[in-house]
Design a protein around this motif. Structure first.
Motif, PDB file in Angstrom:
ATOM      1  N   ASP A 145      35.947  45.387  36.815  1.00 50.83           N
ATOM      2  CA  ASP A 145      36.304  45.753  35.199  1.00 50.83           C
ATOM      3  C   ASP A 145      36.599  44.379  34.011  1.00 50.83           C
ATOM      4  O   ASP A 145      37.087  44.708  33.405  1.00 50.83           O
ATOM      5  CB  ASP A 145      37.556  47.242  35.150  1.00 50.83           C
ATOM      6  CG  ASP A 145      37.999  48.348  36.201  1.00 50.83           C
ATOM      7  OD1 ASP A 145      37.664  48.716  36.850  1.00 50.83           O
ATOM      8  OD2 ASP A 145      36.146  48.599  36.085  1.00 50.83           O
ATOM      9  N   GLY A 146      36.990  43.873  34.907  1.00 49.24           N
ATOM     10  CA  GLY A 146      36.710  42.207  34.386  1.00 49.24           C
ATOM     11  C   GLY A 146      37.862  42.186  33.673  1.00 49.24           C
ATOM     12  O   GLY A 146      38.166  41.498  32.533  1.00 49.24           O
ATOM     13  N   TYR A 147      38.984  41.754  34.698  1.00 54.77           N
ATOM     14  CA  TYR A 147      40.073  42.042  33.493  1.00 54.77           C
ATOM     15  C   TYR A 147      40.985  41.223  35.036  1.00 54.77           C
ATOM     16  O   TYR A 147      41.867  42.249  36.295  1.00 54.77           O
ATOM     17  CB  TYR A 147      40.981  42.978  33.049  1.00 54.77           C
ATOM     18  CG  TYR A 147      41.566  44.000  33.322  1.00 54.77           C
ATOM     19  CD1 TYR A 147      40.491  45.576  33.927  1.00 54.77           C
ATOM     20  CD2 TYR A 147      43.008  43.665  34.630  1.00 54.77           C
ATOM     21  CE1 TYR A 147      40.998  46.679  35.126  1.00 54.77           C
ATOM     22  CE2 TYR A 147      42.950  45.427  35.387  1.00 54.77           C
ATOM     23  CZ  TYR A 147      42.088  46.120  34.770  1.00 54.77           C
ATOM     24  OH  TYR A 147      42.888  47.507  35.839  1.00 54.77           O
TER      25      TYR A 147
ATOM     26  N   TRP B 109      37.239  33.129  32.464  1.00 54.70           N
ATOM     27  CA  TRP B 109      37.247  34.161  33.449  1.00 54.70           C
ATOM     28  C   TRP B 109      36.983  32.530  34.633  1.00 54.70           C
ATOM     29  O   TRP B 109      38.036  32.952  35.755  1.00 54.70           O
ATOM     30  CB  TRP B 109      36.268  34.740  33.216  1.00 54.70           C
ATOM     31  CG  TRP B 109      36.405  36.207  33.802  1.00 54.70           C
ATOM     32  CD1 TRP B 109      35.405  36.307  35.245  1.00 54.70           C
ATOM     33  CD2 TRP B 109      36.901  37.480  34.291  1.00 54.70           C
ATOM     34  NE1 TRP B 109      35.210  37.565  36.069  1.00 54.70           N
ATOM     35  CE2 TRP B 109      36.599  37.750  35.722  1.00 54.70           C
ATOM     36  CE3 TRP B 109      38.727  37.253  34.144  1.00 54.70           C
ATOM     37  CZ2 TRP B 109      37.437  38.609  36.157  1.00 54.70           C
ATOM     38  CZ3 TRP B 109      38.962  38.289  34.712  1.00 54.70           C
ATOM     39  CH2 TRP B 109      38.499  39.260  35.818  1.00 54.70           C
TER      40      TRP B 109
ATOM     41  N   TYR C  63      40.619  39.048  30.303  1.00 49.02           N
ATOM     42  CA  TYR C  63      39.065  38.958  30.482  1.00 49.02           C
ATOM     43  C   TYR C  63      37.677  38.481  30.634  1.00 49.02           C
ATOM     44  O   TYR C  63      38.126  36.946  30.082  1.00 49.02           O
ATOM     45  CB  TYR C  63      39.032  40.348  28.978  1.00 49.02           C
ATOM     46  CG  TYR C  63      40.241  40.665  27.815  1.00 49.02           C
ATOM     47  CD1 TYR C  63      41.600  40.331  28.323  1.00 49.02           C
ATOM     48  CD2 TYR C  63      40.430  42.486  29.420  1.00 49.02           C
ATOM     49  CE1 TYR C  63      42.531  41.740  27.917  1.00 49.02           C
ATOM     50  CE2 TYR C  63      40.903  42.987  29.160  1.00 49.02           C
ATOM     51  CZ  TYR C  63      42.663  42.817  28.030  1.00 49.02           C
ATOM     52  OH  TYR C  63      43.029  43.645  28.197  1.00 49.02           O
ATOM     53  N   ASP C  64      37.348  38.996  31.385  1.00 47.12           N
ATOM     54  CA  ASP C  64      35.635  38.676  31.923  1.00 47.12           C
ATOM     55  C   ASP C  64      34.963  38.458  30.038  1.00 47.12           C
ATOM     56  O   ASP C  64      33.777  37.426  30.676  1.00 47.12           O
ATOM     57  CB  ASP C  64      34.500  38.920  32.792  1.00 47.12           C
ATOM     58  CG  ASP C  64      34.454  40.235  31.990  1.00 47.12           C
ATOM     59  OD1 ASP C  64      33.524  41.085  32.838  1.00 47.12           O
ATOM     60  OD2 ASP C  64      35.251  41.024  30.941  1.00 47.12           O
ATOM     61  N   ASP C  65      35.493  38.782  29.466  1.00 46.32           N
ATOM     62  CA  ASP C  65      34.315  38.180  28.005  1.00 46.32           C
ATOM     63  C   ASP C  65      34.585  36.465  27.373  1.00 46.32           C
ATOM     64  O   ASP C  65      33.729  36.208  26.554  1.00 46.32           O
ATOM     65  CB  ASP C  65      34.161  38.977  26.576  1.00 46.32           C
ATOM     66  CG  ASP C  65      35.905  39.066  26.016  1.00 46.32           C
ATOM     67  OD1 ASP C  65      36.210  40.233  25.995  1.00 46.32           O
ATOM     68  OD2 ASP C  65      36.473  38.428  27.328  1.00 46.32           O
ATOM     69  N   ASP C  66      35.490  36.153  28.104  1.00 50.88           N
ATOM     70  CA  ASP C  66      35.427  34.559  27.489  1.00 50.88           C
ATOM     71  C   ASP C  66      35.516  34.102  29.457  1.00 50.88           C
ATOM     72  O   ASP C  66      36.087  33.946  30.226  1.00 50.88           O
ATOM     73  CB  ASP C  66      37.273  34.624  27.558  1.00 50.88           C
ATOM     74  CG  ASP C  66      37.612  32.799  27.448  1.00 50.88           C
ATOM     75  OD1 ASP C  66      36.294  32.121  27.645  1.00 50.88           O
ATOM     76  OD2 ASP C  66      38.204  32.781  26.490  1.00 50.88           O
TER      77      ASP C  66
ATOM     78  N   PRO D 217      47.196  38.665  29.266  1.00 54.02           N
ATOM     79  CA  PRO D 217      45.727  39.811  30.081  1.00 54.02           C
ATOM     80  C   PRO D 217      44.790  38.797  30.305  1.00 54.02           C
ATOM     81  O   PRO D 217      44.649  38.309  29.130  1.00 54.02           O
ATOM     82  CB  PRO D 217      45.544  41.090  30.148  1.00 54.02           C
ATOM     83  CG  PRO D 217      46.520  42.371  29.385  1.00 54.02           C
ATOM     84  CD  PRO D 217      47.314  41.340  28.608  1.00 54.02           C
TER      85      PRO D 217
END
Length: 209
Positions: A52-54, A25, A18-21, A16
């Protein structure tokens, strides 16, 4: 030429996103249309949940796609193979592991004969009245695996079936995970009479010769 969606595509194949990168993203969102086309051509979908950022790859076909992907791996989730062919795939997957543990003495390719494979699986298949019938039965299941690209015929011998030789494709290591192997072995062991052992190892074989 390297495509502009290569970075997020490679990352999705690993797992997956994620939006923390933030940079990755953003690249995913910018190239989402191209990614859907790219993966859609091989029966995969990019599932994204912006709220949800994924995002991740899903290989479960929709109702409209079902008929188009029935012949594609993964073989144990959708069961495109017969039970016997799946059994052969499991045995071959273990055989590749043995080959690697032995240090790949003749290179990464594992080549086996039809006779060697029949010997390993004979106890797990319906009884055959003679060796020729056993070999013909095994060859039928081998063809199922060959059609999916898991085996490649290197030498055919119309006069002596047991001498037909195949290369076991290493894609089996990726398509049959250890968890899948364990589940199948437990299912198979429950069906065998107590004295019967799973013939997943044959120390006396020399498949590399």
């Amino acid at each position: 030429m390297l495509q502009p969606y290569a970075w997020p595509a490679r990352q999705l194949l690993l797992g997956p996103i994620y939006d923390d990168d933030a940079r990755l993203w953003a690249a995913l969102q910018q190239q989402l249309g191209a990614l859907q086309v790219h993966f859609g051509g091989i029966g995969l979908r990019v599932e994204i949940a912006p709220q949800d950022g994924y995002a991740f790859l899903d290989d479960a076909p929709t109702a409209d796609e079902e008929a188009l992907v029935t012949g594609l791996p993964p073989l144990l989730r959708t069961h495109p193979l017969s039970y016997e062919a799946t059994l052969l795939a499991v045995v071959l997957r273990h055989w590749l592991g043995e080959h690697d543990q032995a240090g790949q003495p003749d290179g990464p390719q594992l080549r086996i004969s039809l006779g060697q494979l029949a010997e390993r699986v004979s106890l797990l298949l319906p009884p055959a009245s003679n060796q020729v019938k056993l070999l013909k039965s095994v060859r039928k299941y081998v063809q199922e695996l060959s059609d999916l690209g898991f085996l490649k015929l290197h030498h055919d011998d119309a006069l002596d079936l047991q001498n037909a030789r195949y290369e076991v494709r290493r894609i089996l290591l990726a398509r049959l995970t250890p968890e899948m192997l364990e589940d199948f072995q437990q299912e198979l062991a429950a069906q065998l009479p107590p004295p019967t052992q799973l013939p997943l190892a044959a120390p006396d074989d020399d498949p590399t010769t």
